[in-house]
Design a protein around this motif. Sequence first.
Motif, PDB file in Angstrom:
ATOM      1  N   GLY A 261       0.771  -1.231   0.000  1.00  0.00           N
ATOM      2  CA  GLY A 261       0.000   0.000   0.000  1.00  0.00           C
ATOM      3  C   GLY A 261       0.800   1.278   0.000  1.00  0.00           C
ATOM      4  N   MET A 262       1.966   1.294  -0.660  1.00  0.00           N
ATOM      5  CA  MET A 262       2.834   2.476  -0.619  1.00  0.00           C
ATOM      6  C   MET A 262       3.174   2.978  -2.022  1.00  0.00           C
ATOM      7  N   ALA A 263       2.187   3.011  -2.908  1.00  0.00           N
ATOM      8  CA  ALA A 263       2.455   3.402  -4.294  1.00  0.00           C
ATOM      9  C   ALA A 263       3.077   4.790  -4.393  1.00  0.00           C
ATOM     10  N   GLY A 264       2.638   5.718  -3.546  1.00  0.00           N
ATOM     11  CA  GLY A 264       3.156   7.073  -3.617  1.00  0.00           C
ATOM     12  C   GLY A 264       4.581   7.221  -3.119  1.00  0.00           C
ATOM     13  N   ALA A 265       5.088   6.229  -2.395  1.00  0.00           N
ATOM     14  CA  ALA A 265       6.446   6.301  -1.859  1.00  0.00           C
ATOM     15  C   ALA A 265       7.490   5.886  -2.888  1.00  0.00           C
ATOM     16  N   ARG A 266       7.094   5.122  -3.903  1.00  0.00           N
ATOM     17  CA  ARG A 266       7.982   4.667  -4.973  1.00  0.00           C
ATOM     18  C   ARG A 266       9.155   3.868  -4.419  1.00  0.00           C
ATOM     19  N   VAL A 267       8.883   2.666  -3.973  1.00  0.00           N
ATOM     20  CA  VAL A 267       9.917   1.756  -3.481  1.00  0.00           C
ATOM     21  C   VAL A 267       9.750   0.408  -4.164  1.00  0.00           C
ATOM     22  N   GLY A 268      10.762  -0.003  -4.900  1.00  0.00           N
ATOM     23  CA  GLY A 268      10.772  -1.315  -5.520  1.00  0.00           C
ATOM     24  C   GLY A 268      12.146  -1.935  -5.370  1.00  0.00           C
ATOM     25  N   TYR A 269      12.270  -3.179  -5.757  1.00  0.00           N
ATOM     26  CA  TYR A 269      13.588  -3.813  -5.689  1.00  0.00           C
ATOM     27  C   TYR A 269      13.684  -4.947  -6.698  1.00  0.00           C
ATOM     28  N   ALA A 270      14.915  -5.211  -7.107  1.00  0.00           N
ATOM     29  CA  ALA A 270      15.214  -6.304  -8.026  1.00  0.00           C
ATOM     30  C   ALA A 270      16.110  -7.299  -7.318  1.00  0.00           C
ATOM     31  N   ILE A 271      15.880  -8.582  -7.576  1.00  0.00           N
ATOM     32  CA  ILE A 271      16.725  -9.624  -7.012  1.00  0.00           C
ATOM     33  C   ILE A 271      17.232 -10.510  -8.145  1.00  0.00           C
ATOM     34  N   GLY A 272      18.458 -10.958  -8.000  1.00  0.00           N
ATOM     35  CA  GLY A 272      19.043 -11.804  -9.030  1.00  0.00           C
ATOM     36  C   GLY A 272      20.497 -12.107  -8.752  1.00  0.00           C
ATOM     37  N   GLU A 273      21.131 -12.701  -9.718  1.00  0.00           N
ATOM     38  CA  GLU A 273      22.538 -13.083  -9.630  1.00  0.00           C
ATOM     39  C   GLU A 273      23.397 -11.842  -9.377  1.00  0.00           C
ATOM     40  N   THR A 274      24.451 -11.993  -8.610  1.00  0.00           N
ATOM     41  CA  THR A 274      25.214 -10.852  -8.102  1.00  0.00           C
ATOM     42  C   THR A 274      25.692  -9.919  -9.199  1.00  0.00           C
ATOM     43  N   GLN A 275      26.275 -10.444 -10.265  1.00  0.00           N
ATOM     44  CA  GLN A 275      26.801  -9.578 -11.309  1.00  0.00           C
ATOM     45  C   GLN A 275      25.695  -8.816 -12.025  1.00  0.00           C
ATOM     46  N   GLY A 288      18.308   8.554  -5.564  1.00  0.00           N
ATOM     47  CA  GLY A 288      16.915   8.639  -5.980  1.00  0.00           C
ATOM     48  C   GLY A 288      15.923   8.167  -4.935  1.00  0.00           C
ATOM     49  N   MET A 289      16.398   7.400  -3.950  1.00  0.00           N
ATOM     50  CA  MET A 289      15.486   6.844  -2.963  1.00  0.00           C
ATOM     51  C   MET A 289      15.211   7.838  -1.840  1.00  0.00           C
ATOM     52  N   ASN A 290      13.958   8.198  -1.699  1.00  0.00           N
ATOM     53  CA  ASN A 290      13.523   9.115  -0.653  1.00  0.00           C
ATOM     54  C   ASN A 290      13.823   8.542   0.730  1.00  0.00           C
ATOM     55  N   ARG A 291      14.326   9.375   1.609  1.00  0.00           N
ATOM     56  CA  ARG A 291      14.707   8.921   2.950  1.00  0.00           C
ATOM     57  C   ARG A 291      13.495   8.396   3.737  1.00  0.00           C
ATOM     58  N   ALA A 292      12.402   9.135   3.689  1.00  0.00           N
ATOM     59  CA  ALA A 292      11.204   8.712   4.403  1.00  0.00           C
ATOM     60  C   ALA A 292      10.624   7.434   3.806  1.00  0.00           C
ATOM     61  N   ALA A 293      10.705   7.300   2.482  1.00  0.00           N
ATOM     62  CA  ALA A 293      10.193   6.102   1.822  1.00  0.00           C
ATOM     63  C   ALA A 293      10.967   4.859   2.265  1.00  0.00           C
ATOM     64  N   GLN A 294      12.275   4.984   2.396  1.00  0.00           N
ATOM     65  CA  GLN A 294      13.069   3.854   2.874  1.00  0.00           C
ATOM     66  C   GLN A 294      12.622   3.425   4.271  1.00  0.00           C
ATOM     67  N   ALA A 295      12.420   4.409   5.141  1.00  0.00           N
ATOM     68  CA  ALA A 295      11.997   4.098   6.509  1.00  0.00           C
ATOM     69  C   ALA A 295      10.616   3.453   6.518  1.00  0.00           C
ATOM     70  N   GLY A 296       9.716   3.970   5.691  1.00  0.00           N
ATOM     71  CA  GLY A 296       8.379   3.410   5.632  1.00  0.00           C
ATOM     72  C   GLY A 296       8.362   1.997   5.106  1.00  0.00           C
ATOM     73  N   ALA A 297       9.145   1.733   4.074  1.00  0.00           N
ATOM     74  CA  ALA A 297       9.194   0.385   3.508  1.00  0.00           C
ATOM     75  C   ALA A 297       9.760  -0.610   4.510  1.00  0.00           C
TER      76      ALA A 297
END
Length: 402
Positions: A261-275, A288-297
């Motif tokens: 439920g945090m569409a307005g915060a714009r937080v996503g992530y990718a997972i995969g092989e290290t390289q 680019g990552m908002n400080r408050a968004a990181q805390a909220g996520a």
Amino acid sequence: MGFLDPTLCVPLVKIHPDVRAFALVPSPSLRHFPRMTGPRYTKLAESLPATVPFVGPEAQERAMGHPFAARIGANENIFGPSPKAIEAMQKAAGDIWMYGDPESFDLRHALAAHHDIAPENLVVGEGIDALLGYLVRLLICNDDAVVTSEGAYPTFNYHVAGFGGTLHKVPYRDDAEDLAALLTKASEVDAKLVYFANPDNPMGSWCAGEDIVAQLDNIPDGCLLLLDEAYVELAPDGTAPVIDINDPRVIRMRTFSKAYGMAGARVGYAIGETQNIRAFEKIRNHFGMNRAAQAGALAALQDASWLSETCSKVEASRQHITEVAAKHGLIALPSATNFVAIDCGKDGTYAKAILDGLVARGIFARMPFVAPQNRCIRVSCAPEAEITLLDKALGDALEDLA
């Protein structure tokens, strides 16, 4: 030389044409600059239309001159984020003068522990949309081939076009993306990237994770399979495939915009092989990552009970929407997402007329873009009050078309 009276700037330039820096408000006769004919855009940029993948509800509200009564068209989680996430973002607001941690260290390590992977296998970004752009930038240029489904998530297509790729599209099969056909097309066109969403937007369909695993050996050499799993927390058990995190053929993307439920915060992530993950460091926006968004996520991730409660509410709302559709002689398609595609029973023109009727009655909804899926309209799961408004507006819209 002292400061000039701004009222004298235009006459001064007329008298001394080389003193251009002082012309605060140039006269009409000086609005042609022979030494500068405009920015020299790339040929690619000049060839692209100025488009927006989705017109926001705010733009529609401005055009109408009033807000929507029910905002159930953007796949937003109307049930909202965890109160703990809201509290964390409120506390972080006092420190918003600081840049956000460019490594998203706390959130990234918490996500790694959540998925039982190493932090090096994960990168955080400004929603899946931004991560899609970064991935395309890493892989695609100069007519490189990319494969997706006809009518699938248009923002991915937007990024491919923006970096000069060539899209090859495969039709849906039974209102679902067809991974086997996508990989066959990838072999035919020597694709560097294949997009596959599970569950799917805009239809809400999904496949079992084991069916994805069964197709992995059909990924062509030199091709990366992108799994968009934005809605996977809302899907039945077994939807997420079990894939070795070190498999370099696959990269997966998830978000806090849907189930959390945090569409307005714009937080996503990718997972995969290290390289594959490390490559993002070459081109991503590190601040680019908002400080408050990181805390909220981070707080949202730690509130498992709220996530479970939200998933239950979404499931109940899907059933409510299904009942509303049936009441009006329409068919709600099975969904593993926080929205439902409603089959209107005819063609795209008819579905668009229903959609227009809903919008005219204050209900924000959307519809797929491509036939035959555009026979449907799509509505987001929501509390009972919003679905009750949908019920009334849908009946009135259909009555107008009778």
